[in-house]
Motif scaffolding. Structure first.
Motif, PDB file in Angstrom:
ATOM      1  N   LEU A 137     -26.389  15.392 -15.619  1.00 20.34           N
ATOM      2  CA  LEU A 137     -25.575  16.331 -14.861  1.00 20.34           C
ATOM      3  C   LEU A 137     -24.428  15.534 -14.281  1.00 20.34           C
ATOM      4  CD1 LEU A 137     -25.905  19.321 -14.015  1.00 20.34           C
ATOM      5  CD2 LEU A 137     -26.885  18.489 -11.879  1.00 20.34           C
ATOM      6  N   SER A 138     -23.213  16.009 -14.469  1.00 21.74           N
ATOM      7  CA  SER A 138     -22.114  15.285 -13.827  1.00 21.74           C
ATOM      8  C   SER A 138     -21.040  16.229 -13.338  1.00 21.74           C
ATOM      9  CB  SER A 138     -21.520  14.241 -14.795  1.00 21.74           C
ATOM     10  OG  SER A 138     -21.605  14.672 -16.115  1.00 21.74           O
ATOM     11  N   GLN A 139     -20.309  15.710 -12.384  1.00 25.95           N
ATOM     12  CA  GLN A 139     -19.253  16.508 -11.778  1.00 25.95           C
ATOM     13  C   GLN A 139     -17.986  16.366 -12.614  1.00 25.95           C
ATOM     14  OE1 GLN A 139     -19.454  17.224  -7.973  1.00 25.95           O
ATOM     15  NE2 GLN A 139     -17.710  18.587  -8.241  1.00 25.95           N
ATOM     16  N   VAL A 140     -17.444  17.475 -13.057  1.00 21.68           N
ATOM     17  CA  VAL A 140     -16.250  17.407 -13.881  1.00 21.68           C
ATOM     18  C   VAL A 140     -15.018  17.724 -13.066  1.00 21.68           C
ATOM     19  CG1 VAL A 140     -15.039  18.478 -15.800  1.00 21.68           C
ATOM     20  CG2 VAL A 140     -17.459  17.993 -15.993  1.00 21.68           C
ATOM     21  N   GLU A 141     -15.165  18.677 -12.185  1.00 19.33           N
ATOM     22  CA  GLU A 141     -14.053  19.149 -11.392  1.00 19.33           C
ATOM     23  C   GLU A 141     -14.642  19.829 -10.161  1.00 19.33           C
ATOM     24  OE1 GLU A 141      -9.865  21.287 -12.673  1.00 19.33           O
ATOM     25  OE2 GLU A 141     -11.602  21.415 -13.946  1.00 19.33           O
ATOM     26  N   ASN A 142     -13.784  20.218  -9.278  1.00 15.06           N
ATOM     27  CA  ASN A 142     -14.281  20.947  -8.129  1.00 15.06           C
ATOM     28  C   ASN A 142     -15.070  22.183  -8.573  1.00 15.06           C
ATOM     29  OD1 ASN A 142     -13.161  19.215  -6.402  1.00 15.06           O
ATOM     30  ND2 ASN A 142     -11.348  20.488  -5.911  1.00 15.06           N
ATOM     31  N   HIS A 143     -16.249  22.308  -8.057  1.00 13.91           N
ATOM     32  CA  HIS A 143     -17.084  23.482  -8.341  1.00 13.91           C
ATOM     33  C   HIS A 143     -17.527  23.595  -9.795  1.00 13.91           C
ATOM     34  CE1 HIS A 143     -16.188  24.812  -4.329  1.00 13.91           C
ATOM     35  NE2 HIS A 143     -14.885  24.723  -4.583  1.00 13.91           N
ATOM     36  N   GLN A 144     -17.339  22.550 -10.537  1.00 16.49           N
ATOM     37  CA  GLN A 144     -17.801  22.607 -11.935  1.00 16.49           C
ATOM     38  C   GLN A 144     -18.634  21.388 -12.278  1.00 16.49           C
ATOM     39  OE1 GLN A 144     -14.660  23.181 -14.727  1.00 16.49           O
ATOM     40  NE2 GLN A 144     -14.902  25.405 -14.644  1.00 16.49           N
ATOM     41  N   MET A 145     -19.837  21.660 -12.736  1.00 13.77           N
ATOM     42  CA  MET A 145     -20.715  20.593 -13.177  1.00 13.77           C
ATOM     43  C   MET A 145     -20.853  20.697 -14.690  1.00 13.77           C
ATOM     44  SD  MET A 145     -21.658  19.536 -10.150  1.00 13.77           S
ATOM     45  CE  MET A 145     -22.956  18.399 -10.606  1.00 13.77           C
ATOM     46  N   LEU A 146     -21.034  19.556 -15.302  1.00 15.48           N
ATOM     47  CA  LEU A 146     -21.317  19.547 -16.738  1.00 15.48           C
ATOM     48  C   LEU A 146     -22.749  19.119 -16.924  1.00 15.48           C
ATOM     49  CD1 LEU A 146     -20.595  19.530 -19.758  1.00 15.48           C
ATOM     50  CD2 LEU A 146     -19.911  17.163 -19.465  1.00 15.48           C
ATOM     51  N   CYS A 147     -23.476  19.906 -17.675  1.00 14.67           N
ATOM     52  CA  CYS A 147     -24.864  19.548 -17.944  1.00 14.67           C
ATOM     53  C   CYS A 147     -25.002  19.231 -19.427  1.00 14.67           C
ATOM     54  CB  CYS A 147     -25.777  20.706 -17.563  1.00 14.67           C
ATOM     55  SG  CYS A 147     -27.483  20.385 -17.932  1.00 14.67           S
ATOM     56  N   VAL A 148     -25.372  18.008 -19.714  1.00 17.23           N
ATOM     57  CA  VAL A 148     -25.570  17.600 -21.111  1.00 17.23           C
ATOM     58  C   VAL A 148     -27.056  17.450 -21.364  1.00 17.23           C
ATOM     59  CG1 VAL A 148     -25.070  15.855 -22.834  1.00 17.23           C
ATOM     60  CG2 VAL A 148     -23.403  16.320 -21.052  1.00 17.23           C
ATOM     61  N   VAL A 169      -7.354  14.669 -21.798  1.00 16.52           N
ATOM     62  CA  VAL A 169      -8.698  14.263 -21.425  1.00 16.52           C
ATOM     63  C   VAL A 169      -8.912  14.608 -19.963  1.00 16.52           C
ATOM     64  CG1 VAL A 169     -10.256  12.333 -21.141  1.00 16.52           C
ATOM     65  CG2 VAL A 169      -8.671  12.370 -23.051  1.00 16.52           C
ATOM     66  N   LYS A 170     -10.048  15.209 -19.680  1.00 16.94           N
ATOM     67  CA  LYS A 170     -10.326  15.602 -18.296  1.00 16.94           C
ATOM     68  C   LYS A 170     -11.425  14.730 -17.715  1.00 16.94           C
ATOM     69  CE  LYS A 170     -11.737  19.989 -16.125  1.00 16.94           C
ATOM     70  NZ  LYS A 170     -11.824  21.416 -16.493  1.00 16.94           N
ATOM     71  N   PHE A 171     -12.345  14.354 -18.577  1.00 19.94           N
ATOM     72  CA  PHE A 171     -13.532  13.660 -18.070  1.00 19.94           C
ATOM     73  C   PHE A 171     -14.235  12.968 -19.239  1.00 19.94           C
ATOM     74  CE2 PHE A 171     -18.126  13.839 -17.228  1.00 19.94           C
ATOM     75  CZ  PHE A 171     -18.190  13.147 -16.027  1.00 19.94           C
ATOM     76  N   LEU A 191     -12.308  17.999 -22.447  1.00 17.69           N
ATOM     77  CA  LEU A 191     -10.854  18.156 -22.498  1.00 17.69           C
ATOM     78  C   LEU A 191     -10.414  19.261 -21.558  1.00 17.69           C
ATOM     79  CD1 LEU A 191     -10.312  18.028 -26.365  1.00 17.69           C
ATOM     80  CD2 LEU A 191     -10.299  16.152 -24.739  1.00 17.69           C
ATOM     81  N   GLU A 192      -9.150  19.242 -21.261  1.00 17.97           N
ATOM     82  CA  GLU A 192      -8.548  20.326 -20.489  1.00 17.97           C
ATOM     83  C   GLU A 192      -8.930  21.652 -21.157  1.00 17.97           C
ATOM     84  OE1 GLU A 192      -7.220  20.631 -17.177  1.00 17.97           O
ATOM     85  OE2 GLU A 192      -6.606  18.686 -18.012  1.00 17.97           O
ATOM     86  N   GLY A 193      -9.328  22.611 -20.370  1.00 19.08           N
ATOM     87  CA  GLY A 193      -9.763  23.880 -20.941  1.00 19.08           C
ATOM     88  C   GLY A 193     -11.256  23.857 -21.225  1.00 19.08           C
ATOM     89  N   ASN A 242     -12.449   6.693 -17.237  1.00 18.32           N
ATOM     90  CA  ASN A 242     -11.903   7.845 -16.530  1.00 18.32           C
ATOM     91  C   ASN A 242     -10.567   7.529 -15.876  1.00 18.32           C
ATOM     92  OD1 ASN A 242     -13.613  10.346 -16.589  1.00 18.32           O
ATOM     93  ND2 ASN A 242     -15.171   8.785 -16.224  1.00 18.32           N
ATOM     94  N   SER A 243     -10.496   6.342 -15.280  1.00 18.36           N
ATOM     95  CA  SER A 243      -9.239   6.032 -14.603  1.00 18.36           C
ATOM     96  C   SER A 243      -8.131   5.747 -15.608  1.00 18.36           C
ATOM     97  CB  SER A 243      -9.427   4.841 -13.664  1.00 18.36           C
ATOM     98  OG  SER A 243      -9.882   3.732 -14.413  1.00 18.36           O
ATOM     99  N   SER A 244      -8.481   5.239 -16.780  1.00 21.49           N
ATOM    100  CA  SER A 244      -7.439   4.899 -17.748  1.00 21.49           C
ATOM    101  C   SER A 244      -6.963   6.094 -18.557  1.00 21.49           C
ATOM    102  CB  SER A 244      -7.927   3.844 -18.739  1.00 21.49           C
ATOM    103  OG  SER A 244      -8.601   2.807 -18.090  1.00 21.49           O
ATOM    104  N   LEU A 245      -7.853   6.986 -18.851  1.00 26.53           N
ATOM    105  CA  LEU A 245      -7.523   8.003 -19.846  1.00 26.53           C
ATOM    106  C   LEU A 245      -7.323   9.408 -19.283  1.00 26.53           C
ATOM    107  CD1 LEU A 245      -9.986   6.908 -22.658  1.00 26.53           C
ATOM    108  CD2 LEU A 245      -7.576   6.316 -22.403  1.00 26.53           C
ATOM    109  N   ASN A 246      -7.853   9.667 -18.112  1.00 24.62           N
ATOM    110  CA  ASN A 246      -7.797  11.044 -17.618  1.00 24.62           C
ATOM    111  C   ASN A 246      -6.371  11.581 -17.544  1.00 24.62           C
ATOM    112  OD1 ASN A 246     -10.469  11.017 -17.434  1.00 24.62           O
ATOM    113  ND2 ASN A 246     -10.598  11.630 -15.281  1.00 24.62           N
ATOM    114  N   GLY A 247      -6.241  12.790 -17.989  1.00 20.90           N
ATOM    115  CA  GLY A 247      -4.950  13.459 -17.897  1.00 20.90           C
ATOM    116  C   GLY A 247      -3.978  13.064 -18.977  1.00 20.90           C
TER     117      GLY A 247
END
Lengths: 349, 349
Positions: A144-155, B139-141, B158-160, B187-192
DNA sequence: GTTAGCACTCGGACAAAATGAGTGCTAACA
DNA sequence: TGTTAGCACTCATTTTGTCCGAGTGCTAAC
């Protein structure tokens, strides 16, 4: 009356000829075609017998004979060994396959899609191939990881490296430490378990430990349940549906529509997927005409094979064509593909 | 000679009638069908003019007239407003859609597949729908985690919220701390960043920082490049290909085979996907006959619409049917679906 | 400008006739 | 007793011819 050797030979000749031409075959043809040196009249007598025995039939009076399902069955079971793939042709196919196999083996999906396409192209029949099913889906890894505010990613990774993702929306974010704890909790509680084993006890125990993150824990459990449940996982790739237009007996509008619809609605093919891979011969099964589990294919023959990518991870390959398909070639080809798939990953390790 | 109002009315009547019946329409029919109160002879004169102007044509002497591509084009551009979806029918469709939409909105893939199916069922034409493409994939995460001995899982979001997974085989495992560091580094190198922005500079800088984990870093970068590159991401769902059998002018063997093959080889549909969503009207485009970018569909008409799930994340919906398709209904339906899709996620936020 | 009338065209439907592949049966033969 | 030649018969398919009708274009009258 029973099938003596001469009748067998004649039946075989009829079937061979019909497989080649697709036309009803007459006594005169057989009289020349075989090395039996019998006149057409004699052949006619024998044919009448074969018809009475149910191995061949007449589309109408004054037409030649065509094999019945029973005739095909006898052929497939007992007479087929003789012919084999031309060596040259086989070589060519092997090359084609190797090319595909070497290409992008890392993506099972692509591999299987290519396989289907190649099978269809090579055989001129329609091909299907089911993505590997794990017999008892087990959880291997959860993150489980945090992707963005209010959004978690579950792999969720299942046994056999089947990966499922799910985005979970949450009301409030959680800090890193709690996240870490949750991950450990999930992994320790669920790893190695099948859906049946994730019973109420475990769930309530987890609920207890999850504390305030109950909502998230519940979402994750839902995601796991969804990922793990077998129904959703049935993925079937098809190719060459339009090959059926090559066979006049299948290509009139209504039949073609029915068949192609079946291919489009891949769920309808699921009954061809073997649950047990204990087939008669190498896991290869031949369904002739009415024998097939999919009713819309009653005018076709279907040949399936089971492959095993890794221990316990298997899928089904199927070829669908007219009843007068080239059974030997298809069986050989399927055996070959099966062997290749069986060894793709095993070899690598 | 030019198109006066009367000619327009007659042309419109011809097209309307032909759309309904699919049969060439004769002068007598029009003479009654319209409220112009003209005799068939007069209509014939006008028809001769219309033919000379290129709006209609005769399949053969002594047959009625059918609209030409040019005629359809005029109709679609100028004459179409009048009719609208029956209210009742529209209500019904809306209900159907809502049902689908409410069902499993969390899985875009399922949603789109259902959409395609619904469109095909509702219109009786073939439907396609492309999964949303991100214009500039960012790349978002990124998350790298250890799944098993010698196996790392790399998750790229990815975004979206497009999620890509890749299993990476490694020679030797790395400890938790290094893993954490690597994740932060990625994450710090590639995000966005888009693919173009991940240039050699960044890569070599990362290589420097990755230290001993160079091999893994390289694999991850490969995975990112693969995930981010647009070509692989083109996913198209189709449904109702067999609907073409409902239209005799499309269902002879060779045409049907060609069309259905095109549907099967989804790559061939990619030229229908709009790159720019600057369409004439609501992003809806109508291709008639030869106008279509896909040559195998020259006997069809194609209507496409662009939807936007989130800012910058858009896809294309397409309906393929005979030239005499019900343009109004299809355009209306597409508009509606487009609106629904446009708001699915936006509403939720 | 509109219309009635008429000769003409051409595809489609239908039926009769021709074709021919293939059978079943019978009688003769080895 | 098994095999074969011969022949009448069947029946799907193809060919041919005929008819029909929808629809046109043209002309002459209104």
């Amino acid at each position: 009356m029973e099938l003596d050797e001469r009748k067998m030979k004649i039946l075989q000749a009829i079937i061979r000829n019909y497989l080649e031409t697709g036309e009803p075959v007459g006594s005169r043809t057989i009289s020349k075609y075989t090395d039996l040196n019998l006149s057409s009249a004699t052949i006619r007598n024998e044919m009448a017998d074969l018809e009475e025995l149910g191995y061949i039939l007449q589309p109408h009076t004054s037409a030649g004979r065509i094999p019945s399902d029973k005739g095909y069955r006898l052929y497939v079971d007992n007479m087929m060994k003789a012919k084999a793939l031309e060596l040259a042709e086989k070589e060519k196919e092997v090359d084609n396959m190797r090319e595909f196999l070497n290409d992008k083996v890392d993506k099972v999906e692509t591999l299987l899609k290519n396989m289907a396409k190649m099978l269809a192209t090579n055989t001129d029949y329609a091909a299907m191939i089911s993505a590997p099913q794990v017999h008892k889906n087990k959880v291997k890894f959860i993150q489980l990881s945090q992707v963005e505010n209010h959004q978690m990613l579950c792999v969720i990774v299942l046994e056999g490296n089947i990966i499922k993702n799910k985005i979970i929306n949450v009301k409030e974010d959680i800090d890193n430490e709690t996240l870490l704890k949750l991950n450990i909790l999930f992994n320790s509680s669920l790893n190695g378990l099948t859906l049946e084993e994730i019973n109420l006890g475990i769930i309530s125990k987890m609920n207890g430990q999850a504390g305030e993150q109950l909502e998230i824990a519940r979402s994750v459990l839902d995601a796991v349940a969804e990922a793990i449940s077998a129904e959703d996982n049935l993925e079937i790739y098809t190719s060459g549906a339009t090959n059926i237009f090559k066979y006049p007996e299948l290509s009139d509008s209504s039949k073609a529509k029915e068949l192609i619809s079946t291919f489009e609605e891949k769920q309808l093919l699921s009954s061809l997927i073997e649950k047990d891979n204990e087939g008669s011969d190498n896991g290869i099964k031949v369904y002739i005409g009415e024998e097939t589990p999919v009713h819309t294919m009653k005018d076709c023959s279907v040949i399936t094979a089971t492959y095993e990518l890794e221990e316990g991870v298997h899928g089904t390959i199927g070829i669908i064509g007219p009843k007068r398909m080239d059974y030997e070639k298809v069986v050989d080809t399927l055996k070959y593909i099966k062997d290749q798939l069986d060894s793709v990953y095993k070899k690598k390790e």
